[in-house]
Scaffold this motif. Sequence first.
Motif: not given
Length: 208
Positions: A112-120, A126-127, A144-155
Amino acid sequence: MNIGRRQFIHSAVLGASLLTVPSKAADIVFRPGTGAEPGSPSPLLLDRAKAALAAHNARIRNHDLLAIADFSKPSRDPRFYVVDLRSGKSDTFLVAHGKGSDPSHSGWVQHFSNVHGSEATSAGSYLVGETYFGQYGESRRLIGLDPQNDQAEARAIVIHPAWYVNRSLIQDQGKIGRSQGCFAFAKDDINVILERVAPGCLLYADKV
């Protein structure tokens, strides 16, 4: 002789009862609602999702339903569960994972990845947000509601339909296609997904 006969009969009855244990155990293991049958999430994953629902209680409006993506399973298997917590029943659907989580296109999530551009794909809670119309048609935002997915909206990790999620591809290549990290569903399933996995629900993704 009588004692010997009684011992023999007792041993025979005991042996017969032991022979019936596996079938009874199977009945228990595969009874609907246990989570051991193909149409239900694993008990461990369901427990994690319920714990996430409790942890994010204040942000979740619908506490009667859980959406669970089990990325322990290959993409050829229906691995997205919509669980009715009142009845214990669940429905399953195909769902794609991100290219960055499976660079070799093996059909399995490698990481898994939460990094921008990772396409992962990102694991976590998630809400389910608002509906919008994008390049794939009617879709739904995810927060994303957790530290490991909190960039979901931005991504721009969302729920959307995709041509590369279908059973024909599974028959041809043994797997479906990959997304850019989004939860992509078959076009035949998206209306049901959008109806049931409505704004205010919790979507939980993980591997076990």
